[in-house]
Write an enzyme that holds these catalytic residues in place. Structure first.
Site, short mmCIF file in Angstrom:
data_model
loop_
_atom_site.label_atom_id
_atom_site.label_comp_id
_atom_site.label_asym_id
_atom_site.label_seq_id
_atom_site.Cartn_x
_atom_site.Cartn_y
_atom_site.Cartn_z
N ASP A 144 -2.63 7.81 8.43
CA ASP A 144 -3.67 6.94 8.99
C ASP A 144 -3.04 5.89 9.90
O ASP A 144 -1.97 6.13 10.46
CB ASP A 144 -4.49 6.30 7.86
N HIS A 150 0.13 4.43 7.42
CA HIS A 150 0.78 5.07 6.28
C HIS A 150 1.28 6.48 6.60
O HIS A 150 0.65 7.21 7.36
CB HIS A 150 -0.17 5.12 5.09
N SER A 206 0.80 -1.23 0.00
CA SER A 206 0.00 0.00 0.00
C SER A 206 0.82 1.28 0.00
O SER A 206 0.33 2.32 -0.44
CB SER A 206 -0.93 0.01 1.21
#
Length: 380
Positions: free
Chosen positions: A346, A349, A46
């Site tokens: 978040d 990340h 991600s």
């Protein structure tokens, strides 16, 4: 065949004209580009995903909804797990290239007559791990990215350019691999009743056995990429996973500090990858790499936040609950007013600001943070 040869053929046959036009067009595709390298091919999780998971409609591991992208042009939630750009965007900009598009957003339109793949492609998928079993069914696994997605692109390039030109193009391009953090998180999280027998067996391995298994899997995967043309690799090591808001929240009731077990796994993983890359460079004289120690780089920011421009290095900017770390960033989340002084966007990340800073170190930095060479030298 050079221009003078073409002139001779042009003077004799129409077929010669077509042959020369075809040759010169291929030569231009291979040699003419505006960046330091012809292309950027990105694989990973991600931290590098630019929208591939948007095409997994049933997966919860997506970011194509607000408030993600709040600082992206047009406040667009692109599928990046960020308030804006991620490190791949900044890396591409430093190389003088456009950020490579998500493979699953272009695969239906990129055909044998399309030069899209020549400019680079991003295969990264949120949730992917070194192991196929990591978030299985919710992402495009690393093996899937290599064996199905990139392998297909490789075949397409060979069809477009023919083997010698395709080999030359890929050998001058940079490959990015950013993966491993999800495997570490999977092992560090409390056991779940939903775990399969296979997953439970792997995460119950002692730390060094777990890392050894990761490294052996990675060796096979990187060798496969080398077989398919990778010659210049930028590898992003594991961050201090134990210090991301999610893992801090798990430690809150005990120490309130970083999750020591997860950080230990990050250190072990990075050491194993360094050793593997050094072995590969000895085995393959045409293979060159830059390894970025994001663990040490990020930990320095965490330990000296104010000196590095941060007001908050523990809490997430976007989320809910204590330290915004009890629920993923979404439409109903609270968002910090100043994203430039937060380290984390978040649960896991980094913010756009953090991604920019770390990419700058990887591109122009020096050992021990990036070794044996930095990305700029990898281009040479």
């Amino acid at each position: 065949m050079g221009p003078s040869s073409c002139n001779k053929i042009l003077s004799t046959t129409t077929a010669g004209l077509l042959l020369c036009v075809s040759f010169l067009a291929e030569l231009e595709l291979v040699l003419v580009h505006g960046g330091l390298v012809p292309a950027l091919y990105v694989l990973g999780d991600s931290q590098a995903d630019v929208g591939n998971n948007n095409h997994l409609e049933l997966s919860p591991l997506r970011a194509n909804f607000p408030r993600n992208g709040i600082d992206y042009p047009g406040q667009q939630a692109t599928g990046r797990f960020s308030n804006g750009y991620n490190f791949v965007d900044f890396l591409a900009g430093s190389l003088g290239l456009a950020s490579p598009p998500a493979y699953h957003s272009i695969r239906d339109t990129a055909g044998s007559s399309n030069s899209t793949y020549l400019n680079g492609v991003n295969f990264a998928s949120g949730g992917a791990g070194v192991f196929d079993l990591t978030n299985k069914g919710q992402c495009f696994s690393f093996d899937h990215q290599i064996e199905r997605d990139y392998s297909s692109v490789h075949s397409d390039l060979v069809r477009q350019l023919r083997q010698p030109q395709a080999t030359s193009h890929l050998s001058k391009s940079i490959f990015v691999v950013a993966i491993g953090g999800n495997d570490i998180i999977l092992r560090a999280l409390p056991p779940s009743v939903e775990l399969t027998v296979e997953v439970a067996a792997v995460i119950s391995l002692p730390p060094q056995e777990f890392i050894h298994s990761l490294a052996q899997t990675m060796r096979r995967q990187l060798q496969r990429l080398h077989d398919l043309g990778m010659r210049r690799l930028f590898f992003v090591g594991a961050a201090p996973i134990g210090c991301v808001p999610l893992m801090r929240e798990l430690s809150r009731l005990t120490t309130g500090n970083c999750h020591d077990g997860a950080n230990d796994m990050s250190v072990r993983y990075n050491a194993a990858v360094r050793s593997l890359l050094a072995d590969m460079s000895t085995q393959h004289q045409d293979f060159h790499y830059a390894f970025f120690d994001s663990y040490t780089a990020l930990l320095r920011y965490i330990e000296e936040p104010e000196a590095n421009g941060y007001a908050e290095v523990k809490a997430a900017c976007c989320g809910l609950g204590d330290n915004n770390a009890m629920y993923r960033c979404g439409r109903v989340s609270t968002v910090c007013p100043n994203r430039t002084n937060h380290m984390f966007w978040d649960l896991v990340h980094p913010t756009e600001t953090t991604s920019r800073k770390l990419t700058g170190i990887a591109f122009d930095g020096s050992p021990p943070l990036v070794s044996p060479i930095n990305v700029r030298k990898l281009c040479g």
